[in-house]
Design an enzyme around this catalytic site. Structure first.
Site, PDB file in Angstrom:
ATOM      1  CB  ILE A   1     -17.125   6.718   5.534  1.00 56.36           C
ATOM      2  CG1 ILE A   1     -17.128   5.784   6.750  1.00 56.36           C
ATOM      3  CG2 ILE A   1     -17.821   8.036   5.872  1.00 56.36           C
ATOM      4  CD1 ILE A   1     -16.317   6.301   7.929  1.00 56.36           C
TER       5      ILE A   1
ATOM      6  CD  GLU B   1      -8.191  -0.821  -1.029  1.00 50.96           C
ATOM      7  OE1 GLU B   1      -7.228  -0.433  -0.349  1.00 50.96           O
ATOM      8  OE2 GLU B   1      -9.284  -1.142  -0.542  1.00 50.96           O
TER       9      GLU B   1
ATOM     10  N   GLY C   1     -13.005   5.559   5.568  1.00 52.29           N
ATOM     11  CA  GLY C   1     -13.591   4.322   6.056  1.00 52.29           C
ATOM     12  C   GLY C   1     -13.141   4.067   7.471  1.00 52.29           C
TER      13      GLY C   1
ATOM     14  N   GLY D   1     -10.393   2.804   8.264  1.00 57.47           N
ATOM     15  CA  GLY D   1      -9.107   3.468   8.117  1.00 57.47           C
ATOM     16  C   GLY D   1      -9.282   4.545   7.069  1.00 57.47           C
TER      17      GLY D   1
ATOM     18  CG  ASP E   1     -20.572   0.188  11.579  1.00 51.81           C
ATOM     19  OD1 ASP E   1     -20.950   1.140  10.872  1.00 51.81           O
ATOM     20  OD2 ASP E   1     -20.753  -0.992  11.265  1.00 51.81           O
TER      21      ASP E   1
ATOM     22  CG  HIS F   1      -9.507   4.965   1.276  1.00 53.90           C
ATOM     23  ND1 HIS F   1      -9.549   3.991   0.305  1.00 53.90           N
ATOM     24  CD2 HIS F   1      -9.815   4.349   2.435  1.00 53.90           C
ATOM     25  CE1 HIS F   1      -9.872   2.843   0.862  1.00 53.90           C
ATOM     26  NE2 HIS F   1     -10.038   3.033   2.162  1.00 53.90           N
TER      27      HIS F   1
ATOM     28  CD  GLU G   1     -16.620   3.077  -2.323  1.00 53.34           C
ATOM     29  OE1 GLU G   1     -17.473   2.164  -2.280  1.00 53.34           O
ATOM     30  OE2 GLU G   1     -15.409   2.859  -2.490  1.00 53.34           O
ATOM     31  CG  ASN G   2     -21.514   3.030   1.076  1.00 55.37           C
ATOM     32  OD1 ASN G   2     -22.147   2.761   0.066  1.00 55.37           O
ATOM     33  ND2 ASN G   2     -20.460   2.334   1.453  1.00 55.37           N
TER      34      ASN G   2
ATOM     35  CG  ASP H   1      -2.353  -0.177   0.885  1.00 53.77           C
ATOM     36  OD1 ASP H   1      -2.657  -0.344  -0.306  1.00 53.77           O
ATOM     37  OD2 ASP H   1      -3.188  -0.138   1.792  1.00 53.77           O
TER      38      ASP H   1
END
Length: 308
Positions: free
Chosen positions: A229, A285, A107, A109, A180, A105, A231-232, A45
């Site tokens: 997160i 990914e 989420g 993480g 979450d 990015h 994306e949604n 990564d």
């Protein structure tokens, strides 16, 4: 290629990513026993961020620590940032090597990366994945002296504090509810003040990095939202983009909400007259790992043919 030497190197660096790497190593070792004749490849990564200039990856600590111990900013989520930035250029129908992109990015993480002319020039995660913005259980950026202060006040060891910063902070630590985001968001809608604060901190951190990277690149052409997160959560995207009009960023509220009717659709979610585009891109990914794995295997076959 994963061989005995590369596996030793991976194990030596478990300390830099303690949440993920032990499980990855275990998986590699099991597969090596089950499939001893099948070549395996490790896709790092960190590799996408190796283009960062020294001013971005060197910390302002004695330089010999970098020379002796490799202490520097490495960055993570590279496979995701690489994929979504190339995909965004395709969606925009603009040359990838001519764009100034901030990739978010977001989420469990989370990391934010500045991508200028097709290469990573700065990223929020650092020597380990704990730095940058607030995350699911990670603290993100803090004053380093807080560690010693907590050790003194709580009579804790360094390892105990490190575990707290990695596993009990971020959304979980502030909200006291969960790591979450969906659960935290649900409680925030119900009026839980700490849940509201956890989300505000998360979005505020992200907004600061976008502004900083726009300044570092001397411009901004596109913001990308990706990750679980990013994306949604239309609400998170709205909170982060709110107030960024001075950078030419204009979110379209209708396009931003469309994922409810169009799942998994990569698209532009900025207004038509927005100077900087905003893209929602579902990361892949696995695809990038497969592509890089094939590249390694192909090179091995070429070398084998040359040797024969």
């Amino acid at each position: 290629l994963i061989d005995e030497n590369s596996l030793i190197t991976i194990k030596e660096n478990i300390k830099l990513a303690p949440i993920h790497m032990p499980h990855m190593v275990k998986g590699i070792e099991i597969l090596k026993r089950l499939l001893p004749d099948i070549p395996m490849v490790a896709v790092m990564d960190t590799s996408f961020h190796q283009t960062m200039p020294e001013k971005a990856y060197i910390y302002s600590i004695p330089y010999e620590y970098y020379q002796r111990h490799g202490i520097r900013r490495y960055g993570f989520h590279g496979t995701s940032h690489s994929y979504v930035s190339q995909k965004a250029a395709q969606i925009l129908n603009k040359p990838y090597n001519k764009l100034k992109i901030v990739s978010c990015h977001l989420g469990s993480g989370s990391s934010i990366t500045a991508i200028c002319d097709g290469i990573s020039v700065d990223t929020s995660m650092g020597f380990t994945p704990i730095s940058g913005i607030s995350m699911g259980t990670r603290s993100g950026d803090i004053d380093p002296c807080i560690i010693g202060y907590i050790m003194e006040k709580e009579k804790s060891t360094y390892n105990e504090v490190e575990a707290i910063l990695n596993q009990k902070s971020g959304l979980l630590g502030v909200s006291g509810i969960s790591s979450d985001f969906r659960e935290v968001e649900l409680h925030a809608k119900g009026g839980n003040k700490r849940a509201e604060l956890a989300i505000e901190i998360f979005c505020y951190n992200a907004k600061k990095y976008i502004g900083a990277y726009a300044a570092a690149m001397e411009g901004l052409d596109c913001i990308i939202f990706t990750g679980g997160i990013g994306e949604n959560s239309a609400a998170v995207r709205r909170k982060i983009c709110n107030g960024l009009a001075f950078l030419g960023v204009m979110l379209d509220p209708v396009k931003n909400e469309q994922e409810k009717n169009q799942p998994n659709s990569d698209r532009i979610i900025s207004k038509d007259d927005s100077e900087a585009d905003i893209c929602l891109v579902h990361t892949n990914e696995e695809y990038m790992i497969a592509i890089e794995t094939m590249d390694v295997i192909k090179r091995l076959k070429v070398l084998s043919t040359m040797e024969n």
